[in-house]
Motif scaffolding. Structure first.
Motif, mmCIF file in Angstrom:
data_model
loop_
_atom_site.group_PDB
_atom_site.id
_atom_site.type_symbol
_atom_site.label_atom_id
_atom_site.label_comp_id
_atom_site.label_asym_id
_atom_site.label_seq_id
_atom_site.Cartn_x
_atom_site.Cartn_y
_atom_site.Cartn_z
ATOM 1 N N LEU A 41 70.036 16.492 -0.576
ATOM 2 C CA LEU A 41 70.490 15.023 -0.169
ATOM 3 C C LEU A 41 69.480 14.154 -0.356
ATOM 4 O O LEU A 41 69.645 13.146 -1.159
ATOM 5 N N ALA A 97 74.533 9.807 2.482
ATOM 6 C CA ALA A 97 75.284 11.032 2.797
ATOM 7 C C ALA A 97 76.857 10.830 3.101
ATOM 8 O O ALA A 97 77.088 10.558 4.365
ATOM 9 N N LEU A 115 68.919 18.743 3.466
ATOM 10 C CA LEU A 115 67.742 17.370 3.175
ATOM 11 C C LEU A 115 67.283 17.432 1.851
ATOM 12 O O LEU A 115 67.062 16.547 1.128
ATOM 13 N N SER A 150 76.870 14.860 5.559
ATOM 14 C CA SER A 150 75.658 15.095 6.559
ATOM 15 C C SER A 150 75.930 15.826 7.533
ATOM 16 O O SER A 150 74.987 16.566 8.291
ATOM 17 N N TRP A 151 77.167 16.311 8.078
ATOM 18 C CA TRP A 151 77.478 17.057 9.012
ATOM 19 C C TRP A 151 77.920 18.643 8.326
ATOM 20 O O TRP A 151 77.540 19.772 8.896
#
Length: 284
Positions: A185, A164, A182, A169-170
């Motif tokens: 991704l 990511a 999730l 991812s944040w």
């Protein structure tokens, strides 16, 4: 209209329209495009006549991700730096003006696209078509996202043996929640505009025909009817909040409220309402 590297820039009635411009490659991202995008955003931020920034893609796509020719050239020692032809340290943060509005978020949002969150003007992503990989990431850095009805989205990373990237991812879990993040991704599956809206990835879907008219209508409503000073402070407040507890956010809001009472825009906000006329905000 101004041309930067692989990017077009024009101002339409206080709205800066920035267009990724490699339509023959679905606007696949290159180092030149990265430089051009940053330069165009800097121009919009510096232009006092601009109140809203709209970012879109030329042709039938938003951005298909990093140019695959560049990805093929990556060597283990080069990593992300070679993927986009830039240093991994990314763009230098703009120097903070002593009169900058709202809390300072520059210490929180660095990286390649952090300047989009630091910009004290709302950034709207007009997702006119496919947004994949790096194009998907760029959309996450916008404040508001609108999608055309035929747009498609995919993170792509896991299908390329990647992770990511660039803070996704944040950012992504804060939009759609950890479970949906999730899913998107890990599976790298493609989703349509309707599902993107249902998940909260985009604010609203407009019909493909007339899509940009709808986006620009919204952008012009912001530019014409609300205080640019208020927008700058509110944007900074929202992006500062993930690094604050409630008491700190509340204290900051109280402090900013006192500042707003002293502003020209506050006086105009009351005056145009009482006088039943269109507002004439100055951003001061």
């Amino acid at each position: 209209m101004t041309s930067y590297e692989d990017v077009l820039y024009e101002v339409r009635d206080r709205v800066a329209l920035i267009t990724l411009n490699r339509p023959e490659f679905l606007n696949a991202f290159t180092a030149a495009m990265g430089r051009g995008l940053q330069q165009a955003v800097a121009a919009a931020v510096a232009d006092e006549s601009v109140r809203v920034i709209v970012l879109t893609g030329a042709g039938r796509g938003f951005c298909a991700g990093a140019d695959m020719k560049l990805l093929q050239q990556i060597r283990p020692e080069g990593g992300a730096e070679r993927a986009h032809g830039e240093s991994a340290g990314a763009a230098a943060a703009p120097r903070r003006d002593a009169n900058a509005l709202g809390p300072d978020v520059s210490g929180h949002y660095g990286g390649r696209f952090g300047y989009l969150l630091q910009a004290k003007k709302p950034v709207i992503a007009a997702l006119n078509g496919p947004a994949a990989g790096l194009g998907f990431v760029i959309a996450l850095y916008a404040d508001i996202r609108f999608a055309a009805s035929e747009a498609k989205f995919t993170t792509s990373f896991a299908q390329r043996g990647l992770i990511a990237e660039h803070g996704s991812s944040w950012l992504l879990p804060r939009l759609v929640g950890p479970a949906h993040a999730l899913d998107l991704l890990l599976s790298a599956r493609k989703i349509g505009a309707a599902e993107a809206e249902r998940l909260g990835l985009v604010n609203k879907v407009f019909a493909q025909a007339g899509f940009m008219d709808e986006v620009m209508s919204y952008a012009h409503a912001l530019a014409d009817t609300v205080s640019p000073r208020s927008m700058a402070v509110i944007k900074a407040q929202i992006w500062k909040v993930p690094f604050q507890d409630f008491a700190t956010a509340l204290a900051l809001a109280d402090e900013e409220m006192q500042k707003s009472f002293k502003s020209e825009d506050f006086r105009e906000g009351v005056a145009h309402y009482v006088e039943k006329r269109a507002p004439n905000f100055k951003g001061r």
